[in-house]
Design a protein around this motif. Structure first.
Motif, PDB file in Angstrom:
ATOM      1  N   SER A  11      29.379   8.045  -5.429  1.00  8.74           N
ATOM      2  CA  SER A  11      28.643   6.778  -5.378  1.00  8.74           C
ATOM      3  C   SER A  11      28.789   6.069  -4.036  1.00  8.74           C
ATOM      4  N   THR A  12      29.859   6.398  -3.291  1.00 15.89           N
ATOM      5  CA  THR A  12      30.008   5.791  -1.968  1.00 15.89           C
ATOM      6  C   THR A  12      29.016   6.385  -0.971  1.00 15.89           C
ATOM      7  N   GLU A  13      28.520   7.592  -1.276  1.00 15.64           N
ATOM      8  CA  GLU A  13      27.514   8.219  -0.426  1.00 15.64           C
ATOM      9  C   GLU A  13      26.106   7.732  -0.780  1.00 15.64           C
ATOM     10  N   LYS A  14      25.847   7.606  -2.086  1.00 12.33           N
ATOM     11  CA  LYS A  14      24.550   7.148  -2.572  1.00 12.33           C
ATOM     12  C   LYS A  14      24.717   6.590  -3.971  1.00 12.33           C
ATOM     13  N   SER A  15      24.159   5.410  -4.226  1.00  9.02           N
ATOM     14  CA  SER A  15      24.294   4.781  -5.532  1.00  9.02           C
ATOM     15  C   SER A  15      23.557   5.570  -6.604  1.00  9.02           C
ATOM     16  N   PHE A  16      24.118   5.590  -7.794  1.00  6.95           N
ATOM     17  CA  PHE A  16      23.440   6.201  -8.925  1.00  6.95           C
ATOM     18  C   PHE A  16      22.330   5.277  -9.423  1.00  6.95           C
ATOM     19  N   ASP A  17      21.389   5.849 -10.176  1.00  7.51           N
ATOM     20  CA  ASP A  17      20.271   5.073 -10.687  1.00  7.51           C
ATOM     21  C   ASP A  17      20.613   4.316 -11.963  1.00  7.51           C
ATOM     22  N   GLU A  18      21.842   4.502 -12.465  1.00  9.45           N
ATOM     23  CA  GLU A  18      22.276   3.862 -13.705  1.00  9.45           C
ATOM     24  C   GLU A  18      23.749   3.520 -13.587  1.00  9.45           C
ATOM     25  N   ASP A  19      24.221   2.645 -14.457  1.00  7.18           N
ATOM     26  CA  ASP A  19      25.654   2.392 -14.546  1.00  7.18           C
ATOM     27  C   ASP A  19      26.337   3.592 -15.198  1.00  7.18           C
ATOM     28  N   ILE A  20      27.541   3.898 -14.735  1.00  6.25           N
ATOM     29  CA  ILE A  20      28.361   4.920 -15.380  1.00  6.25           C
ATOM     30  C   ILE A  20      29.627   4.234 -15.862  1.00  6.25           C
ATOM     31  N   ILE A  21      29.777   4.156 -17.179  1.00  7.16           N
ATOM     32  CA  ILE A  21      30.868   3.415 -17.797  1.00  7.16           C
ATOM     33  C   ILE A  21      31.918   4.395 -18.295  1.00  7.16           C
ATOM     34  N   PHE A  22      33.185   4.084 -18.033  1.00  7.12           N
ATOM     35  CA  PHE A  22      34.290   4.938 -18.446  1.00  7.12           C
ATOM     36  C   PHE A  22      35.138   4.168 -19.451  1.00  7.12           C
ATOM     37  N   CYS A  23      35.178   4.666 -20.682  1.00  5.93           N
ATOM     38  CA  CYS A  23      35.864   3.997 -21.777  1.00  5.93           C
ATOM     39  C   CYS A  23      37.069   4.811 -22.231  1.00  5.93           C
ATOM     40  N   ALA A  24      38.258   4.285 -22.013  1.00  2.00           N
ATOM     41  CA  ALA A  24      39.458   4.832 -22.635  1.00  2.00           C
ATOM     42  C   ALA A  24      39.667   4.020 -23.910  1.00  2.00           C
ATOM     43  N   PHE A  25      39.298   4.609 -25.039  1.00  2.00           N
ATOM     44  CA  PHE A  25      39.298   3.875 -26.296  1.00  2.00           C
ATOM     45  C   PHE A  25      40.671   3.897 -26.959  1.00  2.00           C
ATOM     46  N   ASN A  26      40.980   2.796 -27.607  1.00  2.00           N
ATOM     47  CA  ASN A  26      42.149   2.678 -28.462  1.00  2.00           C
ATOM     48  C   ASN A  26      41.689   2.831 -29.915  1.00  2.00           C
ATOM     49  N   GLY A  27      42.628   3.033 -30.825  1.00  3.63           N
ATOM     50  CA  GLY A  27      42.320   2.958 -32.245  1.00  3.63           C
ATOM     51  C   GLY A  27      41.470   4.074 -32.809  1.00  3.63           C
ATOM     52  N   GLU A  28      41.315   5.182 -32.099  1.00 10.12           N
ATOM     53  CA  GLU A  28      40.529   6.283 -32.654  1.00 10.12           C
ATOM     54  C   GLU A  28      41.193   6.857 -33.893  1.00 10.12           C
ATOM     55  N   GLU A  29      42.509   6.937 -33.847  1.00  6.90           N
ATOM     56  CA  GLU A  29      43.236   7.489 -34.985  1.00  6.90           C
ATOM     57  C   GLU A  29      43.244   6.536 -36.179  1.00  6.90           C
ATOM     58  N   GLU A  30      42.779   5.327 -35.985  1.00  8.71           N
ATOM     59  CA  GLU A  30      42.695   4.325 -37.049  1.00  8.71           C
ATOM     60  C   GLU A  30      41.230   3.973 -37.292  1.00  8.71           C
ATOM     61  N   ALA A  31      40.497   4.945 -37.797  1.00 10.04           N
ATOM     62  CA  ALA A  31      39.094   4.750 -38.217  1.00 10.04           C
ATOM     63  C   ALA A  31      38.171   4.373 -37.065  1.00 10.04           C
ATOM     64  N   LEU A  32      38.446   4.922 -35.872  1.00 10.88           N
ATOM     65  CA  LEU A  32      37.573   4.733 -34.703  1.00 10.88           C
ATOM     66  C   LEU A  32      37.412   3.262 -34.338  1.00 10.88           C
ATOM     67  N   ALA A  33      38.455   2.473 -34.550  1.00 10.82           N
ATOM     68  CA  ALA A  33      38.326   1.015 -34.439  1.00 10.82           C
ATOM     69  C   ALA A  33      37.925   0.559 -33.043  1.00 10.82           C
ATOM     70  N   GLY A  34      38.508   1.154 -32.010  1.00 11.25           N
ATOM     71  CA  GLY A  34      38.212   0.708 -30.647  1.00 11.25           C
ATOM     72  C   GLY A  34      36.778   0.966 -30.241  1.00 11.25           C
ATOM     73  N   SER A  35      36.277   2.158 -30.527  1.00 12.07           N
ATOM     74  CA  SER A  35      34.894   2.479 -30.149  1.00 12.07           C
ATOM     75  C   SER A  35      33.899   1.686 -30.981  1.00 12.07           C
ATOM     76  N   ARG A  36      34.212   1.451 -32.260  1.00 12.94           N
ATOM     77  CA  ARG A  36      33.314   0.638 -33.086  1.00 12.94           C
ATOM     78  C   ARG A  36      33.207  -0.780 -32.537  1.00 12.94           C
ATOM     79  N   ALA A  37      34.350  -1.332 -32.120  1.00 15.16           N
ATOM     80  CA  ALA A  37      34.338  -2.686 -31.557  1.00 15.16           C
ATOM     81  C   ALA A  37      33.533  -2.729 -30.257  1.00 15.16           C
ATOM     82  N   PHE A  38      33.681  -1.694 -29.432  1.00 12.96           N
ATOM     83  CA  PHE A  38      32.955  -1.644 -28.158  1.00 12.96           C
ATOM     84  C   PHE A  38      31.450  -1.553 -28.383  1.00 12.96           C
TER      85      PHE A  38
END
Length: 332
Positions: free
Chosen positions: A180-207
């Protein structure tokens, strides 16, 4: 940004010299200690897995000190890579989570016992973003960092499940940030380190609830990485179980074939954070290995069972896919 490197330079004349855009002042003895800002060193795939699976991180059970340290560790790496926070000025994205004393404590004899052993607390996902030209389109790359903690006196380290996915997430983020420092992407690229996956996917559901309620994006899709690179894990299990992701799966398979990454039309039992996107009608693809059922949620899920070259190959292929499909909308 990282360490300060001290360099001693000797000059025969001139009192001011430009070096790497830093002014260097030479003292009377023609010797000067020069400070040059060095870029932060991003940990290798193996270093990340070793750290997350170490005693210090205690199996990363949600609500534990080890889980909090894991979030801090990932947040620090995001900062060193110079990702942008998606929400406000922090990589932490808090949500309310029911926390029991230990994984699997959902089988209580009574409601009173449940109340005694469970509390509601704010815990954090860790979210960073590479901003693109179109702020209404995004690809979301995700991997969960929580695990089971201590079970029957033994730390369940979760190297495969899912330090492997987090290490791939970080490698992808670092690769694409440099691009991206060479050329911007045409979209946002989001990186999610989710919590609570082992507890009914709670972190990703909240996000997912948050980005939908705030109407952050008109078009998004998800690449979820969970348990890859086991030496005895077989190919990627890439059976499309989604009702909204045919185009995305077809495109991903094309890139994997081009990159000589083996995959099979098989599925694994269990849930993953991609289902939070699926249930919201958002296109998603699940990167997981065929034979993980016999390997995960056990004390033997340790760093030595992983093939780090294979994790890097998969991460590189996902990076290639995102670059090849820059700005593409995957709606069935």
């Amino acid at each position: 940004m990282g360490a300060i490197v001290a360099i001693t330079l000797t000059f025969s004349s001139c009192s001011l010299i430009s070096f790497n855009h830093n002014a260097i002042k030479v003292n009377e003895s023609n010797k000067q200690l020069v400070q040059v800002q060095a870029p932060a060193k991003i940990p290798t795939t193996k270093e990340i897995v070793d750290t997350l699976a170490s005693n210090e991180f205690e199996g990363r059970f949600i609500g534990s000190k080890g889980n909090e340290k894991a979030g801090q560790y990932i947040s620090k790496i995001f900062k060193d890579m110079e990702l942008k926070p998606l929400f406000g000025d922090t990589y932490y994205d808090g949500y309310l989570q029911e926390i029991s004393k230990q994984y699997g404590d959902g089988q209580f004899e009574s409601f009173e016992a449940y109340k005694e052993n469970t509390r509601v607390s704010t815990v954090n996902n860790v979210i960073g973003v590479i901003k693109g030209k179109d702020s209404k389109k995004a690809v979301i790359v995700s991997a969960h960092f929580d695990h089971l903690g201590d079970v029957d006196g033994k730390i369940i380290r979760g190297a495969l499940d899912n330090a492997s996915g987090v290490s791939a997430l970080i490698k992808i983020a670092n690769t694409l940030q440099e691009k991206s420092t060479e050329k911007s992407f045409d979209e946002d690229i989001i990186f999610c380190a989710f919590n609570g996956e082992e507890e009914a996917l709670a972190g990703s559901r909240a996000f997912v609830d948050e980005i939908k309620s705030k109407k952050l994006y008109d078009s998004i899709y998800n690449i979820n990485i969970d348990s890859i690179g086991a030496k005895d894990g077989g190919n990627l299990a890439l059976k499309n179980m989604s009702k909204v992701s045919n185009k995305l799966y077809d495109a991903v398979k094309t890139t994997l074939k081009n990159d000589n990454i083996g995959f099979a039309d098989t599925r694994v039992k269990g849930a993953g954070d991609h289902l939070s996107f699926e249930n919201a009608g958002i296109s998603n693809v699940f990167f997981v290995q065929e034979g993980i059922e016999k390997l995960v949620h056990k004390p033997t899920d340790t760093p030595d069972i992983l093939d780090y070259n294979q994790i890097d190959k998969i991460a590189n292929s996902i990076s290639n896919f995102i670059q090849e499909n820059n700005g593409v909308v995957f709606n069935d």
